[in-house]
Write a protein that holds these residues in place. Structure first.
Motif, PDB file in Angstrom:
ATOM      1  N   SER A 153      40.552  38.528  36.433  1.00  0.00           N
ATOM      2  CA  SER A 153      40.480  39.949  36.774  1.00  0.00           C
ATOM      3  C   SER A 153      40.696  40.756  35.503  1.00  0.00           C
TER       4      SER A 153
ATOM      5  N   SER B 245      31.779  41.536  38.659  1.00  0.00           N
ATOM      6  CA  SER B 245      31.813  42.466  39.785  1.00  0.00           C
ATOM      7  C   SER B 245      32.353  43.808  39.331  1.00  0.00           C
TER       8      SER B 245
ATOM      9  N   LYS C 114      34.719  42.109  47.705  1.00  0.00           N
ATOM     10  CA  LYS C 114      34.002  41.505  46.569  1.00  0.00           C
ATOM     11  C   LYS C 114      34.757  40.300  45.995  1.00  0.00           C
ATOM     12  N   THR C 115      36.066  40.444  45.831  1.00  0.00           N
ATOM     13  CA  THR C 115      36.850  39.338  45.275  1.00  0.00           C
ATOM     14  C   THR C 115      36.811  38.133  46.205  1.00  0.00           C
ATOM     15  N   THR C 116      36.939  38.364  47.501  1.00  0.00           N
ATOM     16  CA  THR C 116      36.852  37.271  48.471  1.00  0.00           C
ATOM     17  C   THR C 116      35.501  36.578  48.390  1.00  0.00           C
TER      18      THR C 116
ATOM     19  N   TYR D 231      38.352  32.220  37.661  1.00  0.00           N
ATOM     20  CA  TYR D 231      38.377  33.635  38.034  1.00  0.00           C
ATOM     21  C   TYR D 231      39.321  34.399  37.105  1.00  0.00           C
TER      22      TYR D 231
ATOM     23  N   MET E 160      44.245  31.642  40.364  1.00  0.00           N
ATOM     24  CA  MET E 160      43.021  31.527  41.149  1.00  0.00           C
ATOM     25  C   MET E 160      43.248  30.630  42.360  1.00  0.00           C
TER      26      MET E 160
ATOM     27  N   ARG F  87      45.026  32.536  45.028  1.00  0.00           N
ATOM     28  CA  ARG F  87      44.120  33.475  45.689  1.00  0.00           C
ATOM     29  C   ARG F  87      43.228  32.749  46.708  1.00  0.00           C
TER      30      ARG F  87
ATOM     31  N   ASP G  19      36.156  39.868  37.359  1.00  0.00           N
ATOM     32  CA  ASP G  19      36.307  40.905  38.376  1.00  0.00           C
ATOM     33  C   ASP G  19      36.709  42.219  37.710  1.00  0.00           C
ATOM     34  N   GLU G  20      36.270  43.341  38.295  1.00  0.00           N
ATOM     35  CA  GLU G  20      36.576  44.683  37.759  1.00  0.00           C
ATOM     36  C   GLU G  20      36.182  44.771  36.282  1.00  0.00           C
TER      37      GLU G  20
ATOM     38  N   ARG H 238      35.509  49.836  46.756  1.00  0.00           N
ATOM     39  CA  ARG H 238      36.781  49.115  46.780  1.00  0.00           C
ATOM     40  C   ARG H 238      37.128  48.686  48.207  1.00  0.00           C
TER      41      ARG H 238
ATOM     42  N   LEU I  41      35.468  34.387  45.163  1.00  0.00           N
ATOM     43  CA  LEU I  41      36.346  33.219  45.272  1.00  0.00           C
ATOM     44  C   LEU I  41      35.794  32.198  46.264  1.00  0.00           C
TER      45      LEU I  41
END
Length: 386
Positions: free
Chosen positions: A55, A111, A38-40, A53, A3, A6, A84-85, A34, A43
């Motif tokens: 995934s 997410s 979303k990930t940004t 975090y 994390m 990232r 995530d996902e 996609r 974070l």
């Protein structure tokens, strides 16, 4: 550690949608196609909080119970968990509901790429989780990422026709870049056409089977064929009977495939004005991301209409196809008003090039013009609506 790496690699300039949320509630579900960021978003929001975090498509997580992972995270002193996902987790909704209920002081942010994720869940997650949908990158956000200047949101249909920025040749050139390949933040990383094609394949072959478990290899090939057909067609429609006959598939199954393709951000179906059919392929069918027409060498006129549909829909307008094509292309409606909150606004629009006539529409959206005129709106202004 993962994390931290990232977060350290996040760009210095983030899309405004990511930074406009000052705080987030305890439980959110973030959805969006996609590659929209979303990930940004997650974070960035977790930077100053003690959250972990995870995934769900990480192989280290795949064999573990999500509930046990979250419990361990909380017992280690974290105030929340980001998943995530989430659809990659088996029985994810059961685990997520239990995490939310059993740890009432902890935050749970999840997410996913599909709007179907809540509908397919077990338990009343919609009451527990605030749903946030992340749209495609707008031209206004694109300009911020490129130039560092954030312009105010513009309502091109307002009586106030003042333009908040000067449509210089440089700005119009930026718009051409945006509409071609700039609708997702990863455009700046290079190889954008290959990335968009890879995103399409990942969505079709990895995401859709989770939301439609009965999908077959033939169904997957059909969906790929549908994307090729839309790219090549000058008229954005599909022939249901022909597709069913050619691929040996029933109409109900075809409608299911199209619904899922729409929910994961591949397609955008525009229904006929005041249409009430439960099963309909739509009066017009576009790629949800107009940049796909550039990648797949699609028809420029169709790409223009797809861009108008995307800009209006992502800005919160309801968009339908005109029942009378002599009146215009689309009917827009919105419940927000400049003068009376809650009043319905409804406009008919025609879409075309610089010399396109208005027909009987309220407005004509013209490509390749710089400034608005009487009932004429430059296409680039629609990209400033959010």
């Amino acid at each position: 550690a993962a994390m931290g790496r990232r977060i350290a690699s996040l760009p210095a300039r983030l899309r405004p949608f990511t930074t406009e949320y000052a705080t987030l509630p305890r439980a959110i579900l973030l959805t969006g196609a996609r590659g929209v960021g979303k990930t940004t978003f997650l974070l960035h929001q977790a930077r100053d909080r003690k959250m972990l975090y995870v995934s769900a498509d990480n192989p280290l997580v795949a064999g573990e119970s999500l509930y046990d992972v979250a419990k361990s995270v909380f017992l280690a002193g974290y105030e929340g968990i980001i998943i995530d996902e989430v659809h990659y987790v088996r029985d994810w909704s059961i685990h997520t509901k239990a995490i939310y209920d059993d740890f009432p002081e902890r935050s749970v942010w999840i997410s996913d790429s599909s709007s179907l994720v809540l509908r397919n869940s077990i338990g009343d997650l919609s009451r527990r989780f605030l749903s946030i949908r992340m749209p495609l990158l707008s031209f206004r956000e694109f300009l911020y990422l490129e130039k560092g200047e954030l312009y105010p949101v513009l309502d091109p249909f307002s009586q106030n026709k003042s333009v908040p920025l000067n449509p210089t040749p440089d700005l119009l050139a930026e718009f051409r870049t945006y509409r071609a390949l700039g609708t997702r933040p990863f455009y700046a990383e290079g190889n954008i056409e290959d990335r968009l094609l890879a995103t399409l394949d990942k969505t079709l072959y990895a995401d859709i089977p989770f939301f439609l478990p009965s999908v077959t290899d033939g169904n997957l090939r059909l969906m790929k064929a549908i994307t090729a057909t839309l790219a090549a067609s000058k008229i954005p429609r599909l022939q249901v009977n022909s597709l069913c006959a050619d691929w040996g598939i029933g109409a109900v199954k075809l409608y299911q495939l199209l619904e899922v393709m729409e929910s994961v951000g591949v397609l955008r179906s525009i229904r006929i004005e005041n249409g009430h059919k439960a099963r309909s392929i739509g009066a017009k069918l576009f790629f949800a991301d107009p940049a796909m027409y550039t990648v797949l060498k699609g028809d420029p006129g169709t790409a223009r209409e797809a861009l108008v549909a995307a800009c209006c829909a992502e800005a919160g307008w309801s968009i339908e196809a005109c029942r009378d094509e002599k009146a215009g292309d689309f009917v827009l409606s919105h419940t927000k008003s400049d003068t009376c909150e809650g009043a319905l606004r409804r406009y008919t629009i025609e879409v075309g090039g610089a010399r396109k006539q208005r027909k009987r529409a309220d407005f004509v959206i013209r490509d390749d013009i710089d400034l608005p005129g009487t009932n004429a709106i430059p296409l680039w202004m629609l990209g400033m609506m959010y």
